[in-house]
Design a protein around this motif. Structure first.
Motif, mmCIF file in Angstrom:
data_model
loop_
_atom_site.group_PDB
_atom_site.id
_atom_site.type_symbol
_atom_site.label_atom_id
_atom_site.label_comp_id
_atom_site.label_asym_id
_atom_site.label_seq_id
_atom_site.Cartn_x
_atom_site.Cartn_y
_atom_site.Cartn_z
ATOM 1 N N MET A 1 -43.256 -30.088 33.019
ATOM 2 C CA MET A 1 -41.889 -30.194 33.526
ATOM 3 C C MET A 1 -41.041 -31.101 32.977
ATOM 4 O O MET A 1 -39.818 -31.309 32.937
ATOM 5 C CB MET A 1 -42.025 -30.030 35.082
ATOM 6 N N LEU A 2 -41.656 -32.592 32.742
ATOM 7 C CA LEU A 2 -40.798 -33.701 32.455
ATOM 8 C C LEU A 2 -40.130 -33.263 31.027
ATOM 9 O O LEU A 2 -38.763 -33.561 30.812
ATOM 10 C CB LEU A 2 -41.768 -34.778 32.207
ATOM 11 N N HIS A 3 -40.825 -32.747 30.125
ATOM 12 C CA HIS A 3 -40.013 -32.207 28.751
ATOM 13 C C HIS A 3 -38.878 -31.503 29.178
ATOM 14 O O HIS A 3 -37.878 -31.641 27.961
ATOM 15 C CB HIS A 3 -41.049 -31.483 28.027
ATOM 16 N N VAL A 4 -38.670 -30.873 30.070
ATOM 17 C CA VAL A 4 -37.541 -29.985 30.381
ATOM 18 C C VAL A 4 -36.373 -30.761 30.573
ATOM 19 O O VAL A 4 -35.119 -30.469 30.333
ATOM 20 C CB VAL A 4 -37.600 -29.022 31.798
ATOM 21 N N LEU A 5 -36.589 -32.202 31.037
ATOM 22 C CA LEU A 5 -35.343 -32.922 31.425
ATOM 23 C C LEU A 5 -34.713 -33.555 29.997
ATOM 24 O O LEU A 5 -33.521 -33.614 29.905
ATOM 25 C CB LEU A 5 -35.706 -34.358 31.923
ATOM 26 N N THR A 6 -35.360 -33.367 28.906
ATOM 27 C CA THR A 6 -35.011 -33.597 27.401
ATOM 28 C C THR A 6 -34.418 -32.707 26.852
ATOM 29 O O THR A 6 -33.296 -32.646 25.909
ATOM 30 C CB THR A 6 -35.928 -34.272 26.528
ATOM 31 N N ASP A 7 -34.677 -31.279 27.372
ATOM 32 C CA ASP A 7 -34.127 -29.926 26.634
ATOM 33 C C ASP A 7 -32.763 -29.635 27.417
ATOM 34 O O ASP A 7 -31.867 -29.081 26.758
ATOM 35 C CB ASP A 7 -35.148 -28.751 27.057
ATOM 36 N N ILE A 8 -32.450 -30.041 28.562
ATOM 37 C CA ILE A 8 -31.385 -29.727 29.103
ATOM 38 C C ILE A 8 -29.974 -29.998 28.318
ATOM 39 O O ILE A 8 -29.960 -31.411 28.065
ATOM 40 C CB ILE A 8 -31.258 -30.344 30.782
ATOM 41 N N SER A 9 -29.099 -29.412 28.352
ATOM 42 C CA SER A 9 -27.564 -29.703 27.993
ATOM 43 C C SER A 9 -27.078 -30.262 29.131
ATOM 44 O O SER A 9 -26.409 -29.763 30.075
ATOM 45 C CB SER A 9 -26.964 -28.195 27.630
ATOM 46 N N TRP A 10 -26.901 -31.533 29.127
ATOM 47 C CA TRP A 10 -26.383 -32.547 30.206
ATOM 48 C C TRP A 10 -24.832 -32.335 30.258
ATOM 49 O O TRP A 10 -24.446 -32.448 31.507
ATOM 50 C CB TRP A 10 -26.881 -34.003 30.085
ATOM 51 N N LEU A 11 -24.294 -32.023 29.138
ATOM 52 C CA LEU A 11 -23.073 -31.694 29.094
ATOM 53 C C LEU A 11 -22.693 -30.377 29.980
ATOM 54 O O LEU A 11 -21.646 -30.367 30.807
ATOM 55 C CB LEU A 11 -22.200 -31.326 27.652
ATOM 56 N N SER A 12 -23.601 -29.500 29.916
ATOM 57 C CA SER A 12 -23.424 -28.188 30.702
ATOM 58 C C SER A 12 -23.613 -28.513 32.198
ATOM 59 O O SER A 12 -22.949 -28.226 33.129
ATOM 60 C CB SER A 12 -24.245 -27.153 30.478
ATOM 61 N N VAL A 13 -24.365 -29.543 32.521
ATOM 62 C CA VAL A 13 -24.849 -29.787 33.798
ATOM 63 C C VAL A 13 -23.500 -30.431 34.374
ATOM 64 O O VAL A 13 -23.122 -30.200 35.558
ATOM 65 C CB VAL A 13 -26.063 -30.816 34.046
ATOM 66 N N LEU A 14 -22.972 -31.388 33.659
ATOM 67 C CA LEU A 14 -21.777 -32.272 34.073
ATOM 68 C C LEU A 14 -20.613 -31.225 34.224
ATOM 69 O O LEU A 14 -19.952 -31.188 35.462
ATOM 70 C CB LEU A 14 -21.385 -33.111 33.170
ATOM 71 N N LEU A 15 -20.368 -30.277 33.265
ATOM 72 C CA LEU A 15 -19.152 -29.251 33.519
ATOM 73 C C LEU A 15 -19.685 -28.396 34.748
ATOM 74 O O LEU A 15 -18.456 -28.182 35.673
ATOM 75 C CB LEU A 15 -19.211 -28.288 32.134
ATOM 76 N N ALA A 70 -30.478 -26.474 36.803
ATOM 77 C CA ALA A 70 -30.751 -26.537 35.515
ATOM 78 C C ALA A 70 -32.138 -26.560 35.123
ATOM 79 O O ALA A 70 -32.516 -26.066 34.020
ATOM 80 C CB ALA A 70 -29.794 -27.687 34.899
ATOM 81 N N LEU A 71 -32.846 -27.465 36.093
ATOM 82 C CA LEU A 71 -34.207 -27.539 35.697
ATOM 83 C C LEU A 71 -34.831 -26.555 35.644
ATOM 84 O O LEU A 71 -35.833 -25.856 35.032
ATOM 85 C CB LEU A 71 -34.930 -28.477 36.680
ATOM 86 N N LEU A 72 -34.569 -25.466 36.625
ATOM 87 C CA LEU A 72 -35.030 -23.934 36.832
ATOM 88 C C LEU A 72 -34.670 -23.088 35.726
ATOM 89 O O LEU A 72 -35.531 -22.374 35.239
ATOM 90 C CB LEU A 72 -34.963 -23.640 38.231
ATOM 91 N N VAL A 73 -33.477 -23.317 35.479
ATOM 92 C CA VAL A 73 -33.015 -21.980 34.303
ATOM 93 C C VAL A 73 -33.794 -22.668 33.094
ATOM 94 O O VAL A 73 -34.141 -21.505 32.538
ATOM 95 C CB VAL A 73 -31.240 -22.514 34.121
ATOM 96 N N TYR A 74 -33.800 -23.639 32.756
ATOM 97 C CA TYR A 74 -34.676 -24.111 31.487
ATOM 98 C C TYR A 74 -36.146 -23.990 31.821
ATOM 99 O O TYR A 74 -36.650 -23.313 30.826
ATOM 100 C CB TYR A 74 -34.314 -25.550 31.244
ATOM 101 N N SER A 83 -30.117 -12.013 33.777
ATOM 102 C CA SER A 83 -31.279 -13.052 34.528
ATOM 103 C C SER A 83 -30.535 -14.272 35.039
ATOM 104 O O SER A 83 -30.932 -14.652 35.957
ATOM 105 C CB SER A 83 -32.389 -13.277 33.419
ATOM 106 N N ALA A 84 -29.634 -14.719 34.573
ATOM 107 C CA ALA A 84 -28.688 -15.803 35.118
ATOM 108 C C ALA A 84 -28.225 -15.409 36.299
ATOM 109 O O ALA A 84 -28.427 -16.215 37.602
ATOM 110 C CB ALA A 84 -27.823 -16.470 34.256
ATOM 111 N N PHE A 85 -27.461 -14.372 36.404
ATOM 112 C CA PHE A 85 -26.947 -13.826 37.687
ATOM 113 C C PHE A 85 -27.744 -13.299 38.819
ATOM 114 O O PHE A 85 -28.006 -13.657 39.925
ATOM 115 C CB PHE A 85 -26.104 -12.542 37.298
ATOM 116 N N VAL A 136 -24.352 -20.370 29.378
ATOM 117 C CA VAL A 136 -23.638 -20.302 28.369
ATOM 118 C C VAL A 136 -23.586 -21.539 27.462
ATOM 119 O O VAL A 136 -23.594 -21.394 26.209
ATOM 120 C CB VAL A 136 -22.117 -20.169 28.692
ATOM 121 N N MET A 137 -23.768 -22.554 27.991
ATOM 122 C CA MET A 137 -23.686 -23.955 27.023
ATOM 123 C C MET A 137 -25.272 -24.505 26.885
ATOM 124 O O MET A 137 -25.328 -25.620 26.503
ATOM 125 C CB MET A 137 -22.909 -25.026 27.989
ATOM 126 N N LYS A 138 -26.313 -23.594 27.098
ATOM 127 C CA LYS A 138 -27.590 -24.130 26.933
ATOM 128 C C LYS A 138 -27.910 -24.330 25.436
ATOM 129 O O LYS A 138 -27.362 -23.948 24.547
ATOM 130 C CB LYS A 138 -28.524 -22.916 27.196
#
Length: 138
Positions: A1-15, A70-74, A83-85, A136-138
């Motif tokens: 699960m820790l590798h997911v943290l590096t995969d996440i688009s943190w810009l999408s999380v911020l937005l 975000a963690l779950l989506v990734y 699937s996102a909906f 969208v920003m993945k």
């Protein structure tokens, strides 16, 4: 699960976080202020608290919800709008909406169902927006 943290688009999380938080501000002060006050039994109260907890607390909660989503989506490899909906509806109704109603059912909230509908609907709409932005920003 820790590798997911590096995969996440943190810009999408911020937005997504910013939009979720702004939606909450609008939801309770512009879209449904009267019903929200009625749900709290404060329909005649014209004072607004400027205590920082009423701004910082919701912001932190929105941020935690957005990061967890975000963690779950990734981790779940959500790749399509459908699937996102679906994810957002499951999380929104299954956790956010139902937990909001559960919290509202106490002697301090004079109209718990109304409060739950208003606040729970905010979280449901918010998590749908968050999930779509994350996709969208993945």
């Amino acid at each position: 699960m820790l590798h997911v943290l590096t995969d996440i688009s943190w810009l999408s999380v911020l937005l997504a976080f910013i939009i979720y938080f702004i939606l909450g501000s609008l939801w309770f002060t512009v879209f449904f202020p009267k019903l929200y006050k009625i749900s709290l039994g404060k329909e005649n109260d014209t004072t607004q608290s400027t205590d920082p907890i009423f701004f910082v607390g919701p912001a932190l909660c929105c941020l935690v919800i957005t990061i967890a989503s975000a963690l779950l989506v990734y981790a779940l490899h959500i790749e399509t709008y459908q699937s996102a909906f679906q994810f957002a509806v499951i999380v929104g109704v299954g956790y956010l909406f139902s937990n909001t109603v559960n919290i509202a059912i106490n002697p301090n909230i004079p109209r718990p169902i109304l409060y739950g509908l208003i606040s729970g609907s905010y979280h449901l709409v918010g998590i749908i927006i968050v999930s779509l932005i994350l996709l969208v920003m993945k």
